[in-house]
Design a protein around this motif. Structure first.
Motif, mmCIF file in Angstrom:
data_model
loop_
_atom_site.group_PDB
_atom_site.id
_atom_site.type_symbol
_atom_site.label_atom_id
_atom_site.label_comp_id
_atom_site.label_asym_id
_atom_site.label_seq_id
_atom_site.Cartn_x
_atom_site.Cartn_y
_atom_site.Cartn_z
ATOM 1 N N LEU A 99 105.644 30.591 34.018
ATOM 2 C CA LEU A 99 106.398 29.832 33.162
ATOM 3 C C LEU A 99 105.733 30.070 31.482
ATOM 4 N N SER A 100 106.208 29.381 30.880
ATOM 5 C CA SER A 100 105.700 29.618 29.543
ATOM 6 C C SER A 100 105.275 28.284 28.866
ATOM 7 N N SER A 132 101.458 29.838 32.189
ATOM 8 C CA SER A 132 101.861 31.107 32.285
ATOM 9 C C SER A 132 101.322 31.744 33.544
ATOM 10 N N ASP A 147 100.016 26.328 27.676
ATOM 11 C CA ASP A 147 100.545 27.618 27.834
ATOM 12 C C ASP A 147 99.887 28.639 28.848
ATOM 13 N N GLN A 176 113.559 31.803 28.426
ATOM 14 C CA GLN A 176 113.983 33.238 27.834
ATOM 15 C C GLN A 176 115.069 33.693 28.907
ATOM 16 N N ALA A 183 116.561 35.841 22.182
ATOM 17 C CA ALA A 183 115.405 35.694 22.814
ATOM 18 C C ALA A 183 115.575 34.443 23.848
ATOM 19 N N GLU A 241 107.500 35.671 31.001
ATOM 20 C CA GLU A 241 108.381 35.042 29.863
ATOM 21 C C GLU A 241 107.204 35.037 28.726
ATOM 22 N N THR A 242 107.992 35.673 27.639
ATOM 23 C CA THR A 242 107.178 35.900 26.438
ATOM 24 C C THR A 242 107.510 34.619 25.494
ATOM 25 N N PHE A 243 106.546 34.459 24.566
ATOM 26 C CA PHE A 243 106.423 33.008 24.089
ATOM 27 C C PHE A 243 106.048 33.284 22.643
ATOM 28 N N ILE A 244 107.133 32.551 21.801
ATOM 29 C CA ILE A 244 106.835 32.425 20.391
ATOM 30 C C ILE A 244 107.443 31.159 20.193
#
Lengths: 76, 630
Positions: free
Chosen positions: B310-311, B306, B302, B336, B60, B402-405
């Motif tokens: 960005l994240s 976002s 976030d 990512q 990721a 941008e996914t975010f974990i």
């Protein structure tokens, strides 16, 4: 009931039965233990509910909800 | 023997690396401190530290990709899989994948000293996984090395083969049931009572701003300012009382006296006086980093980030940018995708780094006295606003999703030793920079100032090479109100390192730190300001082309094209905003200008709000938050 997790976190609490998505983020969630039988405790502080704190397997993760795929949920 | 350290993020891999190799690599309580592999040969092993990763299959981020690629190329080496004793259940997912892939794995259970409600039977864990298991508190080096030297790898293949994540977790659950006792599964490890306060819907932002204000107050107004004054006074009294300097050198070698006085004392020591302020700022940043608060900020911001493509992860880079832009850009690797990484590298120079502190402090105090802290706060805020506008434009040109974990590390009391060590490293780096780059370029400025283009020594500044070069460039800066060649010369020197701006002003005005602020208001000085040009100069310094170290880091992380683009964008941004500022301040007084700027900002916000609310959907937007039809 199959809904998006972004909807699920707005009406807590839910039991997540299964993550159905096959995209990267869904696979990552499964790897983090986000699978059947996991009770998810959601705390959402964001006004637009774009990201949420989800407690999975005794550990807290910050997840951007809008990016999440469909999940099978049971409302409790 | 190659020993590769791997494991989930924030499990203490770099701490173990430092312990084994007696190194002092940067350690932080957040996800993604290590971005690429690093290695060191010790007496017994070649130890390799990899960035954290959750899985071998689903990659990721770029840092995870670095780790997986390294593992693929070194399949014969020994893997020291570091797992967090408090979070075995999740950490063993990667362990299972590693063992299943045929790596020679040794499990290292770390953080065993922390308070936990879990009791682990290591022999049972080893028996179930069929790999050697070592427990460590991350402190006893000899014991850990002895355990590693006695390792034997008989059979590391698992008897079962897993296809899905669910199967792996079922297997992990079996291990936990067998080897771990007194488990309280309802414990939300990672969230504490303090988190409820720090992440509270209403209190989170006020707490953040209060913390930032406290850091500013400590750095610029109270302790930092006091210590800087003490160092300045000590240096001055040392120089004034030096018989060798003031009597012997002045009489016997006036040219060399001039060099020592202007280049070393006015150039380098002027910059060194800011050592306490820079150290305190970095000390505060290290405390935030060590405590785990930065991860909370990533969550809080976030939403904002976002909207800019960005994240929340971008917070790490932007906050590190307050210390040093060059270092901060390295952390952009935890984004990512490449587009987000490039975007973050382009945006980071807008955050005011600690190297610009001497400029703000000296010029600000000369013109605004005790109100200087508000000017400095305003400059930081302006940098943030420009960053947001630039990010918004980049996102329109090249949108990213941008996914975010992000894992929440537990809040903890910062390690006193580590915080001090990191701050000490920053202080040493600053002193080394003053003794190398700043000294070298101070010498170059001095030579250019005291030699003609025929390379003859001169004390008449009007004949100097520096004046000729700078005068040639003055027309470019005239629209900003920078009519003096000295101002242009100091800005050019700032391209090397931002500390050089103050160093070169000291050399050009020929005064020490005690008289530097006064010389800036004197129109006979080579570098002087009015209130108006002082503000425009500060704004230009905040935003203009980043220093050479930042350019090198941008080139290293994103390529030459992005680095050159960043230089051009920053120069144009600084030029346009400074010219706008100069025009507004020429048309009206200082406070009228501030009100005008606020009004412009408000109008932009209103236009944006109106445009946003005019959006109509096509009827397919089930989750749309702005839809009028809904």
């Amino acid at each position: 009931m199959v809904i998006k997790l972004s909807q699920a976190i707005e009406k807590k609490p839910y039991i997540i039965e299964s993550v159905l998505g096959t995209d990267n983020i869904s696979v990552r969630l499964k790897e983090l233990g986000f699978i059947k039988g996991t009770i998810v405790n959601v705390n959402c502080f964001s006004a637009k509910k774009k990201s949420a704190l989800v407690c999975i397997r005794g550990y807290c993760l910050c997840i951007k909800s809008t990016a999440l795929s469909k999940v099978l949920v049971k409302w409790i | 023997m190659n020993l590769i350290l791997t494991g989930n993020p924030n499990t203490g891999k770099t701490t173990i690396y430092n312990l084994l190799t007696k190194s002092n690599e940067h350690v932080g309580n957040w996800h993604g401190v290590t971005i690429t592999e690093k290695s060191k040969q010790t007496k017994h092993f070649n130890v390799v530290d990899l960035p954290g990763l959750y899985s071998l299959n689903n990659i990721a981020s770029l840092e995870e990709n670095n780790a997986v690629e390294y593992l693929k190329k070194h399949s014969e080496d020994v893997i020291l899989n570091i797992v967090d004793a408090n979070n075995l259940e999740r950490n063993l997912f990667l362990t299972t994948q590693l063992i299943q892939s045929g790596y020679k794995v040794c499990l290292l259970v770390n953080l065993t000293t922390k308070k936990t409600n879990k009791k682990i039977d290591y022999s049972k864990l080893s028996q179930k996984l069929n790999v050697p298991v070592i427990a460590t508190n991350g402190k006893n080096r000899n014991e850990l090395i002895n355990n590693l030297l006695n390792l034997t790898f008989n059979q590391t293949k698992l008897l079962r083969h897993f296809v899905s994540e669910e199967e792996i977790y079922n297997f992990v659950n079996e291990i936990i049931d067998y080897a771990v006792t007194e488990t309280n599964k309802t414990l939300a490890y990672g969230l504490s009572k303090l988190d409820k306060l720090l992440l509270n819907k209403y209190l989170a932002l006020p707490i953040f701003f209060a913390l930032i204000f406290a850091i500013f107050y400590l750095t610029f107004s109270s302790v930092g300012s006091y210590l800087s004054d003490q160092i300045r006074n000590s240096i001055l009294s040392l120089c004034n009382n030096s018989q060798f300097l003031n009597v012997y050198l002045q009489n016997n070698a006036p040219a060399f006296y001039n060099f020592v006085n202007e280049c070393l004392i006015n150039g380098v020591l002027n910059v060194l006086c800011f050592l306490p302020q820079i150290t305190i700022l970095n000390l505060c940043l290290n405390i935030l980093e060590e405590s785990g608060y930065i991860s909370r900020l990533a969550f809080l911001f976030d939403d904002v980030l976002s909207a800019l493509g960005l994240s929340g992860k971008g917070v790490f880079t932007l906050l590190m940018g307050i210390g040093c832009s060059a270092t901060a850009i390295t952390t952009s690797a935890n984004m990512q995708n490449k587009n987000s990484k490039n975007k973050l590298a382009l945006l980071t120079p807008n955050i005011s780094c600690s190297a610009k502190l001497p400029i703000y402090t000296i010029i600000g105090s000369a013109f605004f006295g005790v109100n200087n802290i508000f000017i400095i706060a305003g400059l930081y805020l302006l940098g943030l606003v420009v960053l947001m506008v630039q990010a918004y434009i980049y996102n329109k040109i090249k949108p990213t999703n941008e996914t975010f974990i992000l894992e929440f590390p537990p809040l903890r009391v910062p390690s006193f030793k580590r915080v001090l060590l990191n701050s000490f490293k920053t202080a040493i780096n600053f002193i080394l920079k003053a003794g190398s780059v700043i000294l070298l370029f101070s010498c170059i400025i001095w030579v250019l100032q005291h030699f003609t283009y025929k390379f003859k020594f001169t004390t008449n500044i009007n004949e100097s090479l520096l004046k000729h070069i700078s005068t040639f460039l003055v027309p470019i800066f005239m629209p900003l109100g920078f009519n003096s060649w000295g101002l242009v010369a100091s800005l050019i020197s700032g391209l090397v390192a931002k500390e050089m701006v103050i160093s070169s002003i000291g050399i050009l005005n020929g005064v020490g730190i005690d008289m530097l602020a006064n010389s800036l208001t004197n129109s006979s000085s080579a570098v002087f300001f009015t209130h108006k040009t002082a503000i425009v100069f500060l704004v230009f310094c905040l935003l203009y082309t980043p220093c050479m170290a930042t350019y090198a880091m941008q080139k290293n992380m994103c390529g030459r094209k992005i680095a050159l683009l960043s230089m051009a964008i920053q120069f144009v941004t600084a030029y346009v905003i400074s010219m706008l500022m100069q025009t507004i301040l020429t048309l009206c007084s200082f406070w009228q200008g501030i009100v005008a700027l606020i009004c412009i900002f408000e109008i932009i916000l209103i236009i944006r709000w109106v445009l946003k609310n005019k959006k109509r959907c096509n009827g397919n937007c089930e989750n749309c938050s702005t839809c009028i039809l809904k």
